[in-house]
Motif scaffolding. Structure first.
Motif, mmCIF file in Angstrom:
data_model
loop_
_atom_site.group_PDB
_atom_site.id
_atom_site.type_symbol
_atom_site.label_atom_id
_atom_site.label_comp_id
_atom_site.label_asym_id
_atom_site.label_seq_id
_atom_site.Cartn_x
_atom_site.Cartn_y
_atom_site.Cartn_z
ATOM 1 N N SER A 1 3.251 12.758 16.578
ATOM 2 C CA SER A 1 3.788 12.186 15.335
ATOM 3 C C SER A 1 2.728 11.341 14.643
ATOM 4 N N LEU A 2 2.644 11.474 13.331
ATOM 5 C CA LEU A 2 1.698 10.700 12.532
ATOM 6 C C LEU A 2 2.436 9.551 11.853
ATOM 7 N N ARG A 3 1.978 8.322 12.084
ATOM 8 C CA ARG A 3 2.563 7.161 11.422
ATOM 9 C C ARG A 3 1.637 6.703 10.307
ATOM 10 N N MET A 4 2.184 6.418 9.146
ATOM 11 C CA MET A 4 1.363 5.898 8.059
ATOM 12 C C MET A 4 1.194 4.393 8.245
ATOM 13 N N ARG A 5 -0.057 3.944 8.360
ATOM 14 C CA ARG A 5 -0.369 2.540 8.600
ATOM 15 C C ARG A 5 -0.789 1.875 7.284
ATOM 16 N N PHE A 6 -0.364 0.633 7.079
ATOM 17 C CA PHE A 6 -0.658 -0.059 5.822
ATOM 18 C C PHE A 6 -0.549 -1.563 6.012
ATOM 19 N N THR A 7 -1.258 -2.307 5.159
ATOM 20 C CA THR A 7 -1.153 -3.767 5.149
ATOM 21 C C THR A 7 -0.098 -4.225 4.157
ATOM 22 N N THR A 8 0.178 -3.401 3.141
ATOM 23 C CA THR A 8 1.200 -3.692 2.141
ATOM 24 C C THR A 8 1.571 -2.391 1.458
ATOM 25 N N PRO B 1 -4.119 6.015 7.421
ATOM 26 C CA PRO B 1 -4.126 4.777 6.645
ATOM 27 C C PRO B 1 -3.738 5.002 5.190
ATOM 28 N N MET B 2 -3.120 3.969 4.603
ATOM 29 C CA MET B 2 -2.756 3.994 3.177
ATOM 30 C C MET B 2 -3.174 2.676 2.531
ATOM 31 N N ILE B 3 -3.761 2.766 1.344
ATOM 32 C CA ILE B 3 -4.114 1.599 0.558
ATOM 33 C C ILE B 3 -3.289 1.618 -0.724
ATOM 34 N N TYR B 4 -2.723 0.469 -1.082
ATOM 35 C CA TYR B 4 -1.889 0.363 -2.276
ATOM 36 C C TYR B 4 -2.727 -0.118 -3.467
ATOM 37 N N THR B 5 -2.317 0.241 -4.661
ATOM 38 C CA THR B 5 -2.993 -0.116 -5.903
ATOM 39 C C THR B 5 -3.470 -1.576 -5.905
ATOM 40 N N GLY B 6 -4.765 -1.747 -6.101
ATOM 41 C CA GLY B 6 -5.331 -3.086 -6.246
ATOM 42 C C GLY B 6 -5.790 -3.744 -4.973
ATOM 43 N N GLU B 7 -5.478 -3.159 -3.811
ATOM 44 C CA GLU B 7 -5.849 -3.815 -2.556
ATOM 45 C C GLU B 7 -7.354 -3.826 -2.339
ATOM 46 N N GLU B 8 -8.077 -2.876 -2.932
ATOM 47 C CA GLU B 8 -9.527 -2.888 -2.799
ATOM 48 C C GLU B 8 -10.142 -4.102 -3.500
ATOM 49 N N ALA B 9 -9.395 -4.690 -4.455
ATOM 50 C CA ALA B 9 -9.825 -5.919 -5.126
ATOM 51 C C ALA B 9 -9.021 -7.121 -4.637
ATOM 52 N N ALA B 10 -8.381 -6.996 -3.481
ATOM 53 C CA ALA B 10 -7.545 -8.076 -2.921
ATOM 54 C C ALA B 10 -6.605 -8.613 -3.998
ATOM 55 N N ASN B 11 -5.869 -7.707 -4.644
ATOM 56 C CA ASN B 11 -4.964 -8.068 -5.729
ATOM 57 C C ASN B 11 -4.068 -9.243 -5.341
ATOM 58 N N ASP B 12 -4.010 -10.257 -6.212
ATOM 59 C CA ASP B 12 -3.220 -11.448 -5.910
ATOM 60 C C ASP B 12 -1.979 -11.567 -6.784
ATOM 61 N N LYS B 13 -1.583 -10.481 -7.450
ATOM 62 C CA LYS B 13 -0.406 -10.504 -8.307
ATOM 63 C C LYS B 13 0.717 -9.668 -7.706
ATOM 64 N N LYS B 14 1.953 -10.102 -7.940
ATOM 65 C CA LYS B 14 3.098 -9.262 -7.648
ATOM 66 C C LYS B 14 3.208 -8.211 -8.752
ATOM 67 N N LEU B 15 3.189 -6.946 -8.376
ATOM 68 C CA LEU B 15 3.257 -5.864 -9.348
ATOM 69 C C LEU B 15 4.719 -5.447 -9.500
ATOM 70 N N SER B 16 5.373 -6.025 -10.491
ATOM 71 C CA SER B 16 6.795 -5.781 -10.716
ATOM 72 C C SER B 16 7.076 -4.309 -10.918
ATOM 73 N N LEU B 17 8.198 -3.853 -10.372
ATOM 74 C CA LEU B 17 8.608 -2.464 -10.570
ATOM 75 C C LEU B 17 9.335 -2.270 -11.894
ATOM 76 N N PHE B 18 9.572 -3.352 -12.624
ATOM 77 C CA PHE B 18 10.342 -3.259 -13.869
ATOM 78 C C PHE B 18 9.519 -3.616 -15.111
ATOM 79 N N GLU B 19 8.282 -4.070 -14.895
ATOM 80 C CA GLU B 19 7.433 -4.492 -16.010
ATOM 81 C C GLU B 19 6.018 -3.956 -15.787
ATOM 82 N N LYS B 20 5.154 -4.132 -16.789
ATOM 83 C CA LYS B 20 3.747 -3.778 -16.616
ATOM 84 C C LYS B 20 2.954 -5.029 -16.279
#
Length: 561
Positions: A437-444, A478-497
């Motif tokens: 089984s393959l598990r997707m690993r992530f920090t966020t 492994p999976m990286i989420y949008t902005g993690e390569e720049a250590a994104n410090d903002k909450k990326l709202s799912l309802f706004e830009k």
């Protein structure tokens, strides 16, 4: 009087260690809501506490099913007693599933805790267990959705613990995945935040950058039109899908004001992006929201019988919080056919390479099994489940979410638990999941970032760097989420830009780039066996080797300050 109340209100379980190896603690418990999180300081775990006002409840069950608890999220306390007649073998308390985190006391002594939703776990109780009556108290910390002790609890001789931890899938083979799936490095793209443009063109022009980072698979969060009726926020959640065959105009470049041509243009833009991704040697998967639709999805009018209804015949949401979506009913064969035909269209006619399946555990597994069989007749695909149940690996999915590792990063980095907790996690995986089984690993991910906190905020820069190395070197994908390569410090709202600040330091991105490259060049990371190594600092230092033939990698991680 308090002692009398305690004895009469707590349900007693008798154990004879000479006759029984295990005892179920399912049944009647006492329960108390702790909405202000005052119970720990008030020592609600103590033996002397008067619990005469606590509510009698049945476990296992989500506490939303308790009277007047249908919408509760927060902390809750459970208590009952167990009687041991005489000393015997060492014992452990096994929990098949708690939502979300748990702390356990025996006779007022904290014996252990668990972080993370759903996964089974066990706690050694010998430091506090005694001959005679024992008070068991469990604090459940629920963060969203259904909460409580929702799967069985068993007191068992420790030497027989593995019998409970093993699932029916132990030792069985996992679904065979394509090589590109096994070797994948995934990037999760939230289009609204990824670029100033917030569209396909903004992503397309940065494909070379993602290629240089070492990404092999792009996962696009939902690309479909977003519902307007009952939407949340200004833009609405991308997980409120209005049309499964459509493209969100927000992501395209409108050529004119004609709505039909606009929609055609956005699909043209999507296919142009897809062609660029494929030309770059990468794959592209899209989010599939199969469990529910927006309230203005045409299916509600055309096929209202496909939706879940309440006692009065009204279509309803999946739960009280998801008010912007309507729940689909997978007991309807016609709905299943519609959804599988749609998935095949995206794979064959549009040409995508697979799906990330939202809240996959809420959709019947046999549907996913059927869908995977149909898709496999078209091409090798990647199927990623936003779930963590072993049965998903048997026939339907290549990957499941490794919430178990992500959820303990904070407590490990803060020194609240020894790093040997990871050994427990990986042992449970081996006993629970099919072989391979393959598990997707992530920090966020998009949920952790939006509803909890950005990873850099939770872990700090050094902690995030260490967590990044961990999730890229343990077995899995492994999976990286949008902005993690720049250590994104903002909450990326799912309802706004909300735009990522791409001017931030790329220290974390450099680590991803080096490890993604290493993953490509050294099969030990994608295919290798994990061999645990002991150190002189077992509480804080986690060391292991990955070995695949001649490829070998040594990893040493220092979780201390």
């Amino acid at each position: 009087m308090k002692s009398f109340l305690l004895l009469t209100s707590l349900f007693l379980v008798m154990i004879s260690s000479s006759l029984a190896q295990r005892v179920s603690l399912d049944g009647e418990w006492l329960f108390k809501v702790d909405s202000t999180k005052a119970g720990v300081d008030a020592k609600w775990f103590a033996e002397s506490v008067d619990r005469s006002s606590w509510q009698k409840v049945q476990t296992p069950k989500f506490w939303e099913e308790y009277p007047r608890m249908s919408t509760y999220d927060g902390w809750g306390w459970f208590a009952r007693t167990v009687k041991i007649e005489k000393a015997g073998e060492p014992m452990s308390l096994h929990f098949a599933g708690v939502d979300d985190d748990a702390v356990v006391w025996i006779n007022g002594i904290e014996v252990g805790s668990h972080t993370g939703y759903s996964d089974p776990f066990a706690i050694d109780v010998n430091s506090a267990l005694r001959v005679g009556e024992n008070l068991v108290v469990v604090l459940v910390k629920d963060y969203a959705g259904g909460g409580g002790i929702y799967k069985p609890i068993t007191l068992i001789e420790t030497k027989h613990l593995d019998e409970l931890l093993k699932s029916e899938f132990f030792g069985t083979p996992a679904l065979k995945s394509a090589d590109w799936v096994k070797d994948a490095s995934i990037y999760s793209v939230y289009l609204r935040s990824f670029s100033k443009e917030g569209n396909f063109a903004g992503l397309e022009k940065r494909i070379p950058e993602l290629k240089e980072l070492g990404v092999t698979v792009l996962w696009l969060m939902p690309v479909h039109p977003v519902g307007v009726k009952n939407r949340k926020g200004t833009l609405g959640s991308p997980y409120a899908v209005q049309d499964y065959y459509g493209i969100n105009p927000e992501f395209g470049t409108p050529a004119c004001r004609n709505a039909a041509l606009w929609r055609a243009g956005t699909m043209r833009d999507f296919k142009k992006l897809l062609a660029t991704v494929h030309k770059s040697g990468m794959k592209l998967i899209i989010d599939l929201v199969a469990n529910h639709t927006s309230w203005d999805n045409k299916l509600i009018n055309e096929h209202p019988e496909w939706f879940t209804k309440d006692a009065k015949g009204n279509i309803g949401p999946p739960n009280d919080d998801w008010t912007d979506v309507a729940d689909l009913d997978y007991s309807k064969p016609a709905l299943r056919k519609y959804m599988i035909d749609m998935m095949k269209w995206w794979a064959k006619d549009v040409g995508i390479d697979g799906f990330r399946c939202d809240v996959a555990e809420l959709v019947p597994t046999d549907f996913w099994n059927d869908a995977r069989k149909e898709l496999s007749t078209i091409k090798p695909v990647m199927m990623l489940s936003e779930g963590s149940i072993p049965e998903h690996h048997a026939q339907a999915f290549d990957l499941t979410y490794s919430w178990n590792v992500c959820d303990v990063l904070d407590v490990l980095l803060k020194g609240k638990r020894p790093v040997t907790l990871l050994d427990e996690i990986f042992k449970n995986e081996r006993l629970q999941f099919p072989v391979g089984s393959l598990r997707m690993r992530f920090t966020t991910n998009h949920d952790k970032n939006a509803w909890d906190a950005p990873a850099i905020t939770k872990y700090g820069l050094d902690g995030l760097k260490l967590a990044t190395v961990l999730i890229n070197t343990i077995p899995g994908v492994p999976m990286i989420y949008t902005g993690e390569e720049a250590a994104n410090d903002k909450k990326l709202s799912l309802f706004e830009k909300v735009d990522v600040d791409w001017s931030r330091s790329r220290d974390v991105g450099d680590i991803y780039r080096k490890l993604f490259l290493l993953r490509k060049e050294n099969k030990a990371l994608s295919r290798g066996e994990m061999i645990r190594l002991t150190t002189s600092f077992e509480k804080d230092v986690y060391a292991f080797a990955r070995v695949a033939g001649k490829d070998k990698i040594l990893v040493v991680l220092n979780f201390s300050s």
